[in-house]
Design a protein around this motif. Structure first.
Motif, PDB file in Angstrom:
ATOM      1  N   MET A 166      -0.338  -4.256  12.252  1.00 16.99           N
ATOM      2  CA  MET A 166       0.254  -4.179  10.743  1.00 16.99           C
ATOM      3  C   MET A 166      -0.385  -3.679   9.886  1.00 16.99           C
ATOM      4  O   MET A 166      -1.057  -5.112   9.966  1.00 16.99           O
ATOM      5  N   LYS A 167      -0.150  -3.035   8.669  1.00 15.93           N
ATOM      6  CA  LYS A 167      -1.257  -3.423   7.630  1.00 15.93           C
ATOM      7  C   LYS A 167      -0.116  -3.470   6.445  1.00 15.93           C
ATOM      8  O   LYS A 167       1.115  -3.172   6.342  1.00 15.93           O
ATOM      9  N   ALA A 168      -1.474  -3.889   5.132  1.00 14.34           N
ATOM     10  CA  ALA A 168      -0.336  -4.455   3.763  1.00 14.34           C
ATOM     11  C   ALA A 168      -1.221  -3.496   3.309  1.00 14.34           C
ATOM     12  O   ALA A 168      -3.185  -3.618   3.544  1.00 14.34           O
ATOM     13  N   GLU A 169      -1.220  -3.252   1.616  1.00 20.32           N
ATOM     14  CA  GLU A 169      -2.235  -3.157   0.500  1.00 20.32           C
ATOM     15  C   GLU A 169      -1.676  -3.908  -0.867  1.00 20.32           C
ATOM     16  O   GLU A 169      -0.446  -3.530  -0.827  1.00 20.32           O
ATOM     17  N   VAL A 170      -2.519  -4.561  -1.564  1.00 17.33           N
ATOM     18  CA  VAL A 170      -2.094  -4.860  -2.463  1.00 17.33           C
ATOM     19  C   VAL A 170      -2.976  -4.789  -3.792  1.00 17.33           C
ATOM     20  O   VAL A 170      -4.393  -4.491  -3.468  1.00 17.33           O
ATOM     21  N   LYS A 171      -2.175  -4.102  -5.229  1.00 20.12           N
ATOM     22  CA  LYS A 171      -3.082  -3.157  -5.599  1.00 20.12           C
ATOM     23  C   LYS A 171      -2.858  -4.251  -7.627  1.00 20.12           C
ATOM     24  O   LYS A 171      -1.252  -4.913  -7.696  1.00 20.12           O
ATOM     25  N   TRP A 172      -3.061  -4.664  -7.919  1.00 11.42           N
ATOM     26  CA  TRP A 172      -4.279  -5.008  -9.159  1.00 11.42           C
ATOM     27  C   TRP A 172      -2.757  -3.999 -10.239  1.00 11.42           C
ATOM     28  O   TRP A 172      -3.211  -3.119 -10.148  1.00 11.42           O
ATOM     29  N   ILE A 173      -1.736  -4.630 -10.889  1.00  8.54           N
ATOM     30  CA  ILE A 173      -1.109  -3.704 -11.743  1.00  8.54           C
ATOM     31  C   ILE A 173      -1.256  -3.752 -12.987  1.00  8.54           C
ATOM     32  O   ILE A 173      -0.087  -3.643 -14.394  1.00  8.54           O
ATOM     33  N   GLY A 174      -1.762  -4.801 -13.267  1.00 11.56           N
ATOM     34  CA  GLY A 174      -2.299  -5.466 -14.902  1.00 11.56           C
ATOM     35  C   GLY A 174      -2.057  -7.072 -15.057  1.00 11.56           C
ATOM     36  O   GLY A 174      -0.884  -7.635 -14.568  1.00 11.56           O
ATOM     37  N   ASP A 175      -2.288  -8.201 -15.934  1.00 10.94           N
ATOM     38  CA  ASP A 175      -2.399  -8.659 -16.066  1.00 10.94           C
ATOM     39  C   ASP A 175      -2.091  -9.586 -15.182  1.00 10.94           C
ATOM     40  O   ASP A 175      -3.454  -9.268 -14.144  1.00 10.94           O
ATOM     41  N   GLU A 176      -1.542 -10.579 -14.541  1.00 11.35           N
ATOM     42  CA  GLU A 176      -1.167 -11.067 -13.266  1.00 11.35           C
ATOM     43  C   GLU A 176       0.016 -10.930 -12.045  1.00 11.35           C
ATOM     44  O   GLU A 176       0.274 -11.442 -11.741  1.00 11.35           O
ATOM     45  N   MET A 177      -0.211  -9.232 -12.879  1.00 11.16           N
ATOM     46  CA  MET A 177       1.038  -8.870 -11.691  1.00 11.16           C
ATOM     47  C   MET A 177       0.095  -7.828 -10.946  1.00 11.16           C
ATOM     48  O   MET A 177      -0.739  -7.889 -11.030  1.00 11.16           O
ATOM     49  N   PHE A 178       1.121  -7.856  -9.484  1.00 14.11           N
ATOM     50  CA  PHE A 178       0.705  -7.507  -7.980  1.00 14.11           C
ATOM     51  C   PHE A 178       1.218  -5.884  -7.166  1.00 14.11           C
ATOM     52  O   PHE A 178       2.266  -7.158  -7.194  1.00 14.11           O
ATOM     53  N   ALA A 179       1.157  -5.381  -6.978  1.00 15.33           N
ATOM     54  CA  ALA A 179       2.292  -4.907  -6.119  1.00 15.33           C
ATOM     55  C   ALA A 179       1.691  -4.629  -4.710  1.00 15.33           C
ATOM     56  O   ALA A 179       0.874  -4.394  -4.982  1.00 15.33           O
TER      57      ALA A 179
ATOM     58  N   PHE B  22       2.767  -3.205  -0.755  1.00 17.31           N
ATOM     59  CA  PHE B  22       2.964  -2.404  -0.382  1.00 17.31           C
ATOM     60  C   PHE B  22       2.821  -2.652   1.244  1.00 17.31           C
ATOM     61  O   PHE B  22       1.796  -2.600   2.334  1.00 17.31           O
ATOM     62  N   SER B  23       3.864  -2.362   1.694  1.00 18.90           N
ATOM     63  CA  SER B  23       4.189  -2.235   3.171  1.00 18.90           C
ATOM     64  C   SER B  23       3.962  -0.754   3.910  1.00 18.90           C
ATOM     65  O   SER B  23       4.106  -0.074   3.484  1.00 18.90           O
ATOM     66  N   GLU B  24       3.131  -1.328   5.845  1.00 13.68           N
ATOM     67  CA  GLU B  24       2.987  -0.352   5.896  1.00 13.68           C
ATOM     68  C   GLU B  24       4.262   1.233   6.462  1.00 13.68           C
ATOM     69  O   GLU B  24       4.320   1.867   6.801  1.00 13.68           O
ATOM     70  N   SER B  25       5.742   0.129   6.740  1.00  9.75           N
ATOM     71  CA  SER B  25       6.876   0.688   6.650  1.00  9.75           C
ATOM     72  C   SER B  25       6.937   1.593   5.619  1.00  9.75           C
ATOM     73  O   SER B  25       8.094   2.171   5.306  1.00  9.75           O
ATOM     74  N   GLY B  26       6.961   1.619   4.182  1.00  9.25           N
ATOM     75  CA  GLY B  26       7.142   2.492   3.214  1.00  9.25           C
ATOM     76  C   GLY B  26       7.706   1.449   1.762  1.00  9.25           C
ATOM     77  O   GLY B  26       7.945   2.417   0.995  1.00  9.25           O
ATOM     78  N   HIS B  27       7.533   0.460   2.209  1.00  3.11           N
ATOM     79  CA  HIS B  27       7.970  -1.129   1.662  1.00  3.11           C
ATOM     80  C   HIS B  27       8.066  -1.354  -0.267  1.00  3.11           C
ATOM     81  O   HIS B  27       6.049  -1.598   0.455  1.00  3.11           O
ATOM     82  N   THR B  28       7.753  -1.432  -1.421  1.00  2.11           N
ATOM     83  CA  THR B  28       7.607  -1.751  -2.183  1.00  2.11           C
ATOM     84  C   THR B  28       7.399  -3.602  -3.020  1.00  2.11           C
ATOM     85  O   THR B  28       8.778  -3.074  -3.263  1.00  2.11           O
TER      86      THR B  28
END
Length: 135
Positions: free
Chosen positions: A1-14, A16-22
């Motif tokens: 299982m894998k995931a990724e987190v990206k900083w999208i501004g201020d203190e907000m993060f997105a 992303f799950s391996e299954s394609g959900h955000t």
């Protein structure tokens, strides 16, 4: 299982799950989206609810709804970890046997819920339940 987190501004993060959900997370006290720790509570409640519903359905209980009210207490020192989490399951349906709900909640907490089993090593997790008759 894998995931990724990206900083999208201020203190907000997105996230992303391996299954394609955000999912969006807000580290600024959850002002615009759930905070990471709120998401831990949501994940715990979701994981436990999946088990409870499945076990009750397999027990042929006539359930129409399941919700879990979750409260977490955090320590005062940094990092502000959870010290205690309480889950209160509210099961709605017709002619639901208390013994089946008790068993389902206990099995989820003690055997099946991966999130609870991981958190249990550091957090005191308690649970109870109530049954509401369909109207």
């Amino acid at each position: 299982m894998k995931a990724e987190v990206k900083w999208i501004g201020d203190e907000m993060f997105a996230g992303f799950s391996e299954s394609g959900h955000t999912i969006t997370l807000d580290a600024n006290g959850g002002k615009l989206a759930p905070s990471p720790l709120e998401n831990v509570l949501i994940s715990l409640g979701s994981c436990s609810s999946v088990d409870v519903v499945s076990i009750l359905q397999k027990s042929r209980q006539n359930i129409s709804a399941c919700r879990v009210e979750i409260s977490g207490n955090r320590v005062d020192s940094v990092p502000k970890l959870f010290s205690d989490i309480h889950l209160h399951f509210v099961i709605t349906g017709t002619d639901i046997a208390e013994k089946h709900v008790k068993r389902a909640v206990e099995l989820s907490a003690d055997k099946y819920c991966s999130v609870a089993l991981m958190l249990n090593k550091a957090v005191n997790i308690t649970h109870d339940f109530s049954i509401e008759e369909d109207k």
